[in-house]
Design an enzyme around this catalytic site. Structure first.
Site, PDB file in Angstrom:
ATOM      1  N   LYS A 187      25.213 -17.004 -23.174  1.00 12.03           N
ATOM      2  CA  LYS A 187      23.799 -16.909 -22.778  1.00 12.03           C
ATOM      3  C   LYS A 187      22.906 -16.524 -23.949  1.00 12.03           C
ATOM      4  O   LYS A 187      23.330 -15.786 -24.856  1.00 12.03           O
ATOM      5  CB  LYS A 187      23.617 -15.932 -21.612  1.00 12.03           C
ATOM      6  N   LYS A 240       0.833  -1.196   0.000  1.00 12.09           N
ATOM      7  CA  LYS A 240       0.000   0.000   0.000  1.00 12.09           C
ATOM      8  C   LYS A 240       0.879   1.262   0.000  1.00 12.09           C
ATOM      9  O   LYS A 240       0.590   2.237  -0.681  1.00 12.09           O
ATOM     10  CB  LYS A 240      -0.873  -0.014   1.260  1.00 12.09           C
ATOM     11  N   LYS A 300      24.494 -12.740 -30.608  1.00 13.43           N
ATOM     12  CA  LYS A 300      24.381 -11.417 -31.198  1.00 13.43           C
ATOM     13  C   LYS A 300      22.959 -11.125 -31.635  1.00 13.43           C
ATOM     14  O   LYS A 300      22.373 -10.099 -31.341  1.00 13.43           O
ATOM     15  CB  LYS A 300      25.290 -11.394 -32.429  1.00 13.43           C
TER      16      LYS A 300
END
Lengths: 405, 405
Positions: A168, A93, A142
């Site tokens: 990766k 909140k 790439k």
């Protein structure tokens, strides 16, 4: 009151009584209202009551610059031991109540016990790769969208030849008919094996884990069955608890790399959101990220040094009974920046490059070699320029991108 | 190129060439680099290439106020049909690239086909409750932490007596030993049944669904087995896709109420994050929220009218083949605001109150009655002050909180 989580906020207000405001947060976000509680109930409610730890007011004549750093302790008994409950308690909140930024969280050791952190951590990953005394080197595909398996395999092979430790996926490579995760894991790890047979060098490939939340664990298991030895995960688009669910699953027996996609919607404003150190450092490690990616302080997409160092400290901090996460400063990294990276991050870092590998005149293999040479040079205490005289790949890299040392 | 998702961004920069920047986003976030693609591949890559739709530059002499609204079309073929993939595509990396806010997303009808939206929607919920020609009325537990089942039951009973249509848990009531979800659903719905037998009035109770992500579906089923007829969910701490997974599960056969906890970390900055309309309106409805809570423009924790109206439009818009979500402007609502709420939101709205129910001098039952009377007055075209002359509960409420009409 040792079993509390202490939240640090920066509250901005031109006129507010910050002590009063802090008190109203401590009470409002826990028992609601203290005065409304009958006297007979107060003793039993005391253990649920939030408490103001301290209030540091920064007075300033600059409009909109009067602020206070406020620390509030929330009793553990109020929330379940998971990150969504913790965040909703301290900032659910409150995040919507004017200009307020969540700077830090310091949870109890009891809360910590529900988390085992990274499954492998820096030491475990170094063990897997057999690399102990230098930064790791990672390259990123790439361009991945629209490429088929043979094109990915070829890109992977070229990158692997350069001597990188990790490759990766791009975070925008989702499940797709051209290169589904199981198939691309297979062809890429074949390429990795081929290179390993030539060079003896091990390699982790972080395949991007995507798709429906409730299928992530099955999808991860399928990828691992197909041979995946690491996973990339866009944590913030799924929530920290999804990462925690993955990292704490005994069947998901590979390191997990946390991508910071969407993080910029949360950390950069001084007035709103969550500090980079907490968002990408402390919470990602708690949730079990073996690698934490974040914008480097050097490149094109940059993060301030103060934030990148905060993330690094949160990844490496030894106060908590958790393995360490590898910090991975990313974006705009070229070989000429390696001296700065090691100066700022030490050797427990992943040097992570995309364009700085693929844009090399000798191709991705040459790009990887240039980084390997730059790392060697720094660890030997030699300037890149001197080292480049006898190292062709590094020489080319410096000609294009220059050096900063 | 009909199958694209068009993202609208506001980019801030004192000097940038916004057209060039837009082009670099369109290319960079899709194929990476167009010039690096071999001529022979360009034909096949064309379908993956992002496209700048338009660029509207707002020149200004005020420092930091030069900005451009830029629209970019992303081909559907680049991402899987889920919200994490969509968000990571359009704002994953870009969110970290300087001052940029994601204002809007307009996805294709093909993408839309993967989503059925709210399972019940406004019409379905009205049908369940048998209420067709007025706003719904909801009350929130006043204080929940540290209370036991009998205290919750009593609170529930008092609220139900006031004539509300819905009662919701506080979003900070997590799974806990004192009031576990299955038990509190049981006792609260017993109380609801008791009141229904007296008054004939149906009531939905939204119990807060919390805990580990990968157990949410089981937890929801357990709650439903125990009798739950609605669920509250802190969507942003789990990710939109968790809501989508819940709302699209045929076994989770109750309406879902989306709480905006944590949203303030994302929407209020002009320079960063995601617009409130997209964050809490369009995306929550797409993910299947039957009710969408957000800060009202009136109360203590406020949201600008422009944002609350944007959320309302996104909830009610009939352009998409989805049921409508109930907009629930919340926080600081008292009976005297009902004329404004109906003026601004029409009758397809939930009047939602906490303090405005519990703070009533006749107790929560009187608080509910005051709201029922305020709604009746507005729908009859009578001023609250006039109506209050013969309606005691409303009279008390106006004495405390006043009216705005």
């Amino acid at each position: 009151m040792s079993d509390t989580c202490v939240a640090t906020y920066r509250l901005y207000d031109d006129r507010a009584d910050f002590h009063k405001k802090a008190e109203s947060i401590a009470v409002g976000l826990t028992v609601g209202s203290w005065t409304d509680i009958p006297e007979t109930k107060k003793a039993s409610m005391q253990k649920h009551l939030g408490r103001v730890v301290d209030v540091h007011i920064h007075e300033s004549d600059v409009p909109n610059e009067r602020y206070a750093d406020v620390r509030i302790a929330y009793p553990d008994v109020n929330f379940s031991r998971d990150i969504p409950a913790l965040l909703v308690t301290v900032f659910g909140k409150l995040s919507m109540d004017g200009r307020v930024k969540l700077l830090d969280l310091d949870w109890s050791s009891t809360f910590q016990q529900a988390f085992s952190g990274p499954k492998f951590g820096i030491a475990g990953i170094r063990e897997q790769l057999g690399v102990h005394n230098r930064p790791l080197l990672m390259s990123i595909f790439k361009s991945v969208i629209g490429h088929d398996l043979s094109a990915l395999r070829e890109q992977f092979h070229q990158q692997a030849l350069g001597g990188v430790d990790l490759i990766k996926d791009d975070e925008i490579l989702f499940e797709n008919p051209l290169t589904p995760i199981q198939d691309r894991v297979k062809v890429c790890l074949e390429a990795a094996k081929q290179v390993e047979e030539e060079t003896g060098k091990k390699l982790l490939y972080a395949a991007n884990l995507t798709g429906p939340t409730f299928e992530l664990r099955d999808q991860a298991r399928r990828a691992i069955d197909a041979g995946a030895n690491a996973l990339l995960f866009n944590v913030l688009s799924y929530g920290y608890d999804a990462l925690h669910g993955l990292s704490s699953d005994p069947d998901i027996s590979v390191p997990i790399m946390a991508h910071p996609a969407m993080a910029g919607a949360l950390y950069p404003s001084p007035h709103y959101g969550i500090s980079a150190r907490l968002l990408l450092g402390k919470l990602l490690r708690l949730a079990g990220a073996d690698f934490v990616l974040f914008p480097s302080p050097y490149g094109s997409v940059t993060m301030p040094q103060e934030d990148t160092q905060g993330i690094r400290e949160a990844c490496l901090d030894t106060d908590r009974p958790m393995k360490q996460s590898f910090p991975v400063p990313s974006a705009g990294i070229h070989p000429g920046l390696v001296p700065l990276i090691i100066r700022d991050f030490g050797i427990d870092v992943v040097v992570n490059a995309g364009g700085g590998v693929h844009g090399h005149p000798l191709g991705a293999a040459g790009g990887g070699q240039a980084f390997v040479q730059a790392i060697d040079a720094v660890l030997q205490g030699t300037s890149l320029k001197d080292y480049a005289q006898n190292h062709e790949a590094l020489h080319h890299a410096i000609q294009i991108w220059g050096t900063k040392e």
